[in-house]
Design a protein around this motif. Structure first.
Motif, PDB file in Angstrom:
ATOM      1  N   THR A  92      -0.239   4.543  -2.776  1.00 29.73           N
ATOM      2  CA  THR A  92       0.009   5.495  -1.977  1.00 29.73           C
ATOM      3  C   THR A  92       1.058   6.350  -2.809  1.00 29.73           C
ATOM      4  OG1 THR A  92      -0.817   4.517  -0.544  1.00 29.73           O
ATOM      5  CG2 THR A  92      -0.130   6.605   0.051  1.00 29.73           C
ATOM      6  N   ASP A 131       0.547  -1.453   0.273  1.00 25.66           N
ATOM      7  CA  ASP A 131       0.241   0.020   0.245  1.00 25.66           C
ATOM      8  C   ASP A 131       0.746   1.119  -0.108  1.00 25.66           C
ATOM      9  OD1 ASP A 131       0.857  -0.608   3.238  1.00 25.66           O
ATOM     10  OD2 ASP A 131      -0.624   0.270   3.466  1.00 25.66           O
ATOM     11  N   VAL A 148      -3.285  -5.181  -3.816  1.00 28.37           N
ATOM     12  CA  VAL A 148      -2.439  -4.873  -3.101  1.00 28.37           C
ATOM     13  C   VAL A 148      -2.930  -5.381  -1.604  1.00 28.37           C
ATOM     14  CG1 VAL A 148      -2.430  -1.634  -1.628  1.00 28.37           C
ATOM     15  CG2 VAL A 148      -3.379  -2.371  -3.818  1.00 28.37           C
ATOM     16  N   LYS A 181      -0.691  -4.810   2.289  1.00 28.98           N
ATOM     17  CA  LYS A 181      -0.862  -4.374   3.034  1.00 28.98           C
ATOM     18  C   LYS A 181       0.769  -4.357   3.548  1.00 28.98           C
ATOM     19  CE  LYS A 181      -1.182  -2.347   8.367  1.00 28.98           C
ATOM     20  NZ  LYS A 181      -2.561  -1.216   7.371  1.00 28.98           N
TER      21      LYS A 181
END
Length: 888
Positions: free
Chosen positions: A659, A655, A684, A686
């Motif tokens: 981002t 992630d 995606v 973590k």
């Protein structure tokens, strides 16, 4: 020549002192008797004749002294006298001598041990390698990104061709293989090296040869190896005909062409290499395909040797200029990249750079302990000097100079220091390999971090010995020599709170001890807080219920298609076992020594700065890897068996990468390029930690292992323990291939804990030194208070006679000791606030000014000081006033 002859005669006379004294006595007596006989002939009686002869002859004793000074070396003779007298003095006080030597031995030994670790791990870490002072490590870096990278083989070759200030470029890439197969695979560390490796290092094999220049080229064209002396002895039993024989390495027979000399362990700090293979065998030992012609494949770890007289800054400037030309010539692979030189003690790709902060702190702490020990011995010497006040007074009264007294007392201190240095060297020799026990094995291979006690360590330790002598002996010597002869003839008795300027030295030394102990305790507390914060940090994956191991397919001769079949069958069998939820293979398991693949990337719609190149690390993983590791999938899906070599290229990104590069958009279904190849984002995940718990967030992605390289690392989610699953693994693997065996089976929690070994080593050492400092400070405070009470007998008796209560005297003595402790704590706080910044690099989510360690250190010192003061205070409270007044 005349001066030389005189010096030789004087030295010779020192060896024949007694003989020359007898000869002088005989000659003087002969002349005296002749004069007496002549006086008797003149009519004197014998007594008158002798008196007249002596008057005419002069002082016989003075004549002897003049002769001795003329014939010998007075300085040497005086020193010898001081040494003999000092030795007799120390022998008459064995308890004092033993306590003083124990304190100094611990201080000097701790420093010598740390010196040996720094010498053997950081400064000259490669035994038998010549000109180590001119060696520097080479590593690459990406602008705008932290850390370092490896260097490609073509770039390394261009550096070698164009650099004029270095006379050798040396490749050393750590690798390994499984050398024995059975119930458990045994991993053996090795190195892929350039052909000039042994010649450039000045290391000559004791049997056979090193590598030849043409063995740097070709694709697996030169299956030859040089083995270590240890491997030759243990595996081949020292066979003198070993040259020309073969050894299976990574599934291919390699011809043994040389045996390295005993004591040479390679050029990678932390492990002792067992064999070396030439760069032409890179594809066999370094996964990821053939890289000798790929400028984008960064895998080289190596060194350069500077030419004599070349400064590191000059070499760095030249190499930076070459790197800029490579960047301009090959923008597709080199844009945003540079090359940097590091001294050996900062080498980024082995354990030198990792251990540098810890060893620096250890040196800092060891010096503190030595100062505390010296302060302790100074206090002991000051107490001892009070008992020798009468001796010093008499010597001054009969004409001895004050400088002579200082020299005598310094000589006694030098004897103490020399004896303690011998014990310290023995302690350091015993501890020279102790550091490795603070660090656990990695990947089943024990670490190799020996200390080196060479002439440099001995010389530096001898210098520490001399400095410590001045530290602990000079103040007592000066105090003892500053005796007022008029006052010394009067009886003195010091009060508990009085004593004049001469009494200030001991309390000051105690305050110094307390202050330094406070600094060490605060440092230990901060590191403990930091370690606890690290251990409480979530790695982003499951650490309980997940086991990790590895299978060395390459060593068993497996090729990629056969590996895929074996992995599919093993996963199927494991998932059928009771207690096993899932299992998955990966090329790299998190928190291990293996490096992740790294590649330049390009994201559609993301504008890269012109002087930078986007790069990201990635891992090749099998189906079900994220679920097995417990890494949450935030969107999309993870890989399945359908994501094979015939399927479109796919990736799961973390992630943080989503981002950073897609800025709030859903990246699932988007594309980015890896080495110019388009890849579609299918999920995606973590963000998690990949190398250690303290690393900064970074973009990272996963690609299907079936579309890339095979992976030897196996993760199993299970409720079974490591021993149980290891037996099941062996059974299932042997049922598929009896020549394969799993490596070390450990929990992911243990694998994570191993990455905190450096922090735990720093905590352990600082805790040991802090505890030692606390004990020494307590002993010093006890000695001061005990001696103060002993000298205050008359005052205490008077106070008792005048009606003082026991609690008054107890409180008076305790308050004085605690006042010294309080002053020391205040000084220690100021010193700690200034010095704890030095360990900021080892702290994680902890401020160097965290109040909790300061409070705990203060409480520890107050408790220790109270215990140290209680016995002298209790003795003072039980003083018999009648007896005290009568005895005084």
């Amino acid at each position: 020549m005349r001066r030389l002859r005189v010096l030789c005669r004087r030295l010779f006379s020192l060896l024949r002192g007694e003989e020359l004294d007898r000869s002088l006595d005989d000659e003087l007596d002969f002349h005296l008797q002749m004069e007496i006989a002549n006086n008797i002939r003149l009519g004197m009686n014998p007594p008158e004749a002798r008196s007249a002869a002596l008057r005419r002859f002069g002082g016989v004793t003075q004549i002897k002294e003049i002769y001795r000074e003329t014939r010998g070396l007075p300085v040497m003779e005086t020193l010898w006298q001081d040494l003999r007298f000092g030795w007799r003095t120390l022998r008459r006080n064995p308890a004092f001598s033993i306590v003083a030597m124990i304190c100094l031995t611990l201080g000097i030994g701790a420093n010598a041990a740390v010196f040996s670790w720094m010498e053997g791990i950081l400064l000259r870490p490669f035994p038998l390698v010549t000109h180590q002072e001119r060696l520097m490590a080479v590593a690459g870096f990406n602008r705008g990104a932290p850390g370092h990278t490896a260097v490609s083989w073509p770039d390394f070759q261009d550096l070698k061709k164009n650099c004029t200030l270095c006379d050798a470029f040396i490749v050393d890439r750590i690798t390994g293989t499984t050398l024995s197969i059975g119930e458990r695979a045994e991993r053996s560390p090795a190195s892929v090296v350039s052909a000039n490796y042994f010649d450039a290092l000045g290391v000559r094999p004791i049997l056979g040869r090193g590598f030849q220049p043409d063995e740097d080229f070709g694709r697996n064209a030169h299956p030859v190896t040089v083995i270590s002396y240890q491997m030759w002895q243990e595996r081949f039993h020292g066979d003198p005909a070993i040259i020309g024989k073969t050894q299976m390495l990574n599934g291919m027979p390699h011809t043994i062409v040389g045996v390295a000399p005993a004591g040479f362990h390679g050029t990678f700090v932390g492990w002792a290499m067992q064999f070396w293979v030439p760069v032409s065998m890179q594809e066999m030992f370094d996964p990821g395909g053939y890289k000798l012609e790929d400028r984008g494949a960064q895998w080289i770890e190596g060194f350069v040797r500077l030419k004599p007289g070349v400064a590191p800054q000059q070499a760095q400037a030249e190499i930076s200029a070459i790197a800029q030309r490579l960047e301009a010539s090959y923008p597709a692979t080199n844009r945003g990249r540079g090359i940097r030189l590091y001294p050996l003690w900062q080498t980024p790709f082995n354990n030198a750079g990792t251990l540098l902060p810890t060893l620096g702190i250890m040196l800092f702490v060891a010096v503190f302990v030595l100062v505390i020990a010296c302060a302790n011995v100074s206090n002991l010497l000051l107490v001892k000097a009070i008992g020798r006040r009468h001796e010093m007074t008499v010597r001054l009264a009969i004409g001895s100079g004050r400088l002579r007294l200082v020299r005598q007392l310094l000589t006694e201190g030098l004897i103490l220091s020399a004896l303690s240095a011998a014990g310290g060297f023995a302690l350091a020799y015993w501890c020279r390999n102790l550091f490795v026990f603070l660090l656990p094995p990695r990947g089943g291979v024990a670490m190799f971090l020996p200390g080196d006690i060479d002439w440099r360590v001995l010389a530096l330790s001898a210098g520490v010995c001399l400095i410590s002598t001045l530290l602990f002996a000079l103040a007592p010597a000066m105090q003892a020599s500053q005796i007022d002869l008029a006052s010394a003839m009067k009886a003195e008795s010091a009060g508990v709170v009085g004593g004049g300027r001469r009494k200030l030295v001991r309390p000051v030394l105690v305050m110094v001890q307390v202050a330094l102990s406070f600094v060490l305790l605060v440092g230990a507390g901060l590191l403990i807080e930091s370690l606890r914060a690290i251990q409480n940090t979530s790695p982003g994956f499951s650490t309980s219920g997940v086991l990790a191991t590895s299978i060395d397919f390459t060593a068993a001769g497996y090729k990629e298609p056969r590996v895929k079949v074996f992995e599919d069958e093993l996963i199927y069998r494991l998932q059928r076992l009771a207690g096993v939820e899932s299992a998955a293979f990966a090329r790299v398991s998190p928190f291990t020594n293996r490096t992740y693949s790294s590649a330049p990337i390009a994201v559609e719609g993301y504008v890269t700065p012109p002087d930078q190149q986007l790069t990201a690390d990635y891992n090749e993983v099998g189906p079900g890897y994220l679920a097995t590791m417990g890494i949450p999938l935030l969107s999309g899906r993870e890989f399945t068996r359908a994501d094979n070599e015939t399927a479109p290229a796919a990736a799961v990104i973390n992630d943080f990468m989503a981002t950073l590069y897609w800025r709030g958009k859903d990246p699932v279904g988007q594309r980015f390029q890896v080495k110019g190849r388009g890849v579609q984002v299918i999920g995606v995940a973590k963000i998690s930690k990949y190398r250690n718990l303290t690393e900064a967030p970074r973009p990272f992605f996963y690609i299907p292992m079936r579309q890339s390289a095979m992976g030897p690392n196996l993760q199993v989610r299970t409720s079974l323990g490591p021993e149980t699953i290891a037996k099941e693994l062996v059974r299932e693997i042997h049922s598929l291939d009896p020549n394969l065996a799993p490596g070390e089976v450990i929990t992911m929690q243990e694998q994570v804990d191993r990455t905190t070994a450096v922090q735990r080593a720093a905590v352990a050492m600082l805790a040991v030194f802090g505890g030692l400092a606390l004990v020494l400070a307590s002993i010093g405070l006890y000695g001061v208070m005990s001696n103060t009470v002993s000298q205050s007998t008359r005052e205490l008796g008077l106070r008792m006679a005048l009606g003082a209560e026991t609690s008054d005297l107890l409180g008076r003595v305790m308050s004085q000791g605690l006042a010294l402790t309080g002053c020391g704590i205040v000084l220690g706080m100021a010193a700690a606030l200034a010095s704890t910044r030095l360990i900021t690099g080892l702290l994680y989510q902890v401020s160097p000014r965290d109040p909790l360690p300061f409070a705990i250190a203060s409480a520890s010192l107050v408790i220790a000081s109270s215990a140290a003061c209680f016995i002298p205070a209790w003795r003072a409270a039980r003083t018999d006033p009648v007896r005290a007044l009568r005895d005084c």
